[in-house]
Write a protein that holds these residues in place. Sequence first.
Motif, short mmCIF file in Angstrom:
data_model
loop_
_atom_site.label_atom_id
_atom_site.label_comp_id
_atom_site.label_asym_id
_atom_site.label_seq_id
_atom_site.Cartn_x
_atom_site.Cartn_y
_atom_site.Cartn_z
N ARG A 177 0.79 -1.12 -0.16
CA ARG A 177 0.02 0.00 -0.03
C ARG A 177 0.77 0.99 0.21
O ARG A 177 0.57 2.22 -1.02
CB ARG A 177 -1.05 0.07 1.41
N ARG A 178 2.07 1.37 0.80
CA ARG A 178 2.73 2.48 0.89
C ARG A 178 3.41 2.73 -0.22
O ARG A 178 3.54 3.91 -0.86
CB ARG A 178 3.83 2.27 2.07
N VAL A 179 3.89 1.75 -0.91
CA VAL A 179 4.74 1.77 -2.19
C VAL A 179 3.63 2.23 -3.32
O VAL A 179 4.10 3.12 -4.01
CB VAL A 179 5.56 0.55 -2.73
N CYS A 180 2.64 1.75 -3.37
CA CYS A 180 1.67 1.95 -4.43
C CYS A 180 1.52 3.56 -4.21
O CYS A 180 0.99 4.30 -5.26
CB CYS A 180 0.39 1.09 -4.56
N ASP A 181 1.05 3.95 -3.14
CA ASP A 181 0.60 5.29 -2.97
C ASP A 181 1.78 6.23 -3.18
O ASP A 181 1.70 7.20 -3.92
CB ASP A 181 0.36 5.45 -1.34
N GLN A 182 3.08 5.89 -2.86
CA GLN A 182 4.11 6.80 -3.25
C GLN A 182 4.45 6.91 -4.91
O GLN A 182 4.62 8.13 -5.30
CB GLN A 182 5.75 5.91 -2.95
N ILE A 183 4.18 5.78 -5.40
CA ILE A 183 4.30 5.74 -7.09
C ILE A 183 3.13 6.56 -7.69
O ILE A 183 3.18 6.89 -8.79
CB ILE A 183 4.74 4.22 -7.66
N GLY A 184 2.04 6.06 -6.86
CA GLY A 184 0.61 6.58 -7.52
C GLY A 184 0.04 5.89 -8.60
O GLY A 184 -0.38 6.09 -9.61
N ILE A 185 -0.09 4.51 -8.03
CA ILE A 185 -0.88 3.49 -8.92
C ILE A 185 -1.76 2.69 -7.87
O ILE A 185 -1.62 2.75 -6.62
CB ILE A 185 0.19 2.13 -9.12
N PRO A 186 -2.80 2.13 -8.51
CA PRO A 186 -4.03 1.65 -7.62
C PRO A 186 -3.36 0.15 -7.08
O PRO A 186 -2.61 -0.22 -7.91
CB PRO A 186 -5.19 1.23 -8.45
N TYR A 187 -4.07 -0.32 -6.06
CA TYR A 187 -3.62 -1.76 -5.71
C TYR A 187 -4.89 -2.57 -5.24
O TYR A 187 -5.89 -1.93 -4.70
CB TYR A 187 -2.51 -1.52 -4.69
N TYR A 188 -4.92 -3.80 -5.39
CA TYR A 188 -5.56 -4.60 -4.70
C TYR A 188 -4.93 -5.83 -3.77
O TYR A 188 -3.88 -6.04 -4.20
CB TYR A 188 -6.58 -5.50 -5.80
N THR A 189 -5.87 -6.25 -3.02
CA THR A 189 -5.55 -7.53 -2.39
C THR A 189 -6.15 -8.69 -2.83
O THR A 189 -7.66 -8.49 -2.89
CB THR A 189 -5.46 -7.37 -0.94
N VAL A 190 -5.63 -9.91 -3.27
CA VAL A 190 -6.63 -11.04 -3.44
C VAL A 190 -6.23 -12.02 -2.77
O VAL A 190 -5.02 -12.31 -2.10
CB VAL A 190 -6.64 -11.32 -5.16
N ASN A 191 -7.34 -13.12 -2.43
CA ASN A 191 -6.90 -14.21 -1.45
C ASN A 191 -6.84 -15.51 -2.27
O ASN A 191 -8.00 -15.76 -3.00
CB ASN A 191 -7.78 -14.30 -0.25
#
Length: 363
Positions: free
Chosen positions: A58-72
Motif C-alpha cells: 500500500r505504501r509503495v503504491c501510494d508513493q508511486i501513484g498506482i492503484p492496488y488490490y489484495t486477492v486471496n
Amino acid sequence: MNKQTRVVLGMSGGVDSSVSALLLKEQGYEVIGVFMKNWDDTDEWGHCTAEEDAEDVRRVCDQIGIPYYTVNFEKPYMDKVFQYFLDEYRKGRTPNPDVMCNREIKFGEFLNKALELGADYIATGHYAQVDHIDGIHRLRRGVDANKDQTYFLNALNQYQLSKAMFPIGHLPKPEVRAIAERAGLATAKKKDSTGVCFIGERDFKEFLSGYLPANPGEMQTMEGEVKGRHDGLMYYTLGQRQGLGIGGGSGSGEPWFVSGKKLDSNVLVVVQGEQHPSLYSLGLRATDLNWISGDLPEQPYRCTAKFRYRQPDQGVSVTFNASEGTCEVTFDKPQKAVTPGQSVVFYDGEVCLGGGIIDQIIR
Ligand SMILES: Nc1ncnc2c1ncn2[C@@H]1O[C@H](COP(=O)(O)OP(=O)(O)OP(=O)(O)O)[C@@H](O)[C@H]1O
C-alpha cells in the motif's frame, strides 16, 4: 487517444516488486499492483507478516501513484501447492513448492485474476527475462547470475510467458536496491525474504511435523548395520550431512551422509565419506516434462542442466518420451546428491529450455 498498455504486477511488499512497479510506471504503462494472500500465516507468536507486507505494498503504491488490490488465493494455494508439497514428503521426496507456485498460482490464478482486471500483461519482480521473437516466447536468465530465478520458472508454458513481463530481470540486485533508495521507496531497505514462502523463518522440522506424522526408525549402512535412529524419513535430504548424530570415531572416522531412504522398511541409509560412490549418480529420469518452446528438439539432445537452484550448469544429453511427458538425462560427469522431487532445468546458454521433476536417479 492510444489506450495505455495495462500491466497487473504481483507485489509482495519486497524491494524487487516495488522497483518493478516504479520502472513500469516510468515506462508509461498503466500499472495495477496486486498483493496475493496465499497463506494464513499468523505464526506461533500471533505475528502476521502478510499484514505487514500488504501494508508495504500500500505504501509503495501510494508513493508511486498506482492503484492496488489484495486477492486471496489461500484455497487454490492449499489445493494445488501445499497438498502437492505434503504428498511429495509423504513419498520420501524433497519437493520444490516454488516451481509449483509459479505454475499454478502466480502464472495461473493470478494471471486469470489479472485478465479479469483487463490486463494486457502480468509482471513479477523475478530475476528472469522474457523475449517474444517470431511468435516464440523465450525465457532467459536474469542478468544477475547470483539471483537468476529461471530455475523456479521452468514449468511455464508459451501462453503464460506470452503474458509475462519481468521488469528487473536486466538489472543486478545492487542496482535494484539503489533505484529503490534513490526513489525513497518505503521498501528500499527491507530485508530480502528467505526460505519457502509459507514456512518463512520458522523451524522447518517443527513446521512439517505439524502436518505429517513423524515416523522414527533406524539409520542403517548399505550392509544393514544399524548406526542410529532417525526422526522420520521426511526430515532428511539425500546427501545431507548435518543432523545425523552418528558419533564420530565410528567406522573410518569420516563424516556420514544420507544416501537413500527405504520407504517400506522406514530405514534411512547412511554412508561414510564425502566421496562415497552411492552419493553419486550418472543420470536421472524426470516426469512432468515441460519444454517451453513446445517443440521438442532432435534427440539425444545436448544442453546444460541444473538439478538444484544453487549449482553451476552441468553438461547433459536428454532423450524424451513425448507421449508420457518424461525424459531421461545422462550426465557428462557423475553428479552428487541429485534428489527426487527437485526440478531438473535445461538451458541453452542464456535461454531456459524447460524442465521436469526428478523422479528416479540412475546410478
Ligand atoms: N504475496 C505476493 N503477492 C503478489 N506478488 C507476489 C507475492 N509473492 C511474490 N510475488 C511476486 O513474485 C515475485 C518473486 O517472488 P519471490 O518471493 O521469489 O521474490 P522476492 O525476492 O520475495 O521478491 P520481492 O523483493 O519483490 O519480495 C515477486 O517479486 C512478486 O512480483
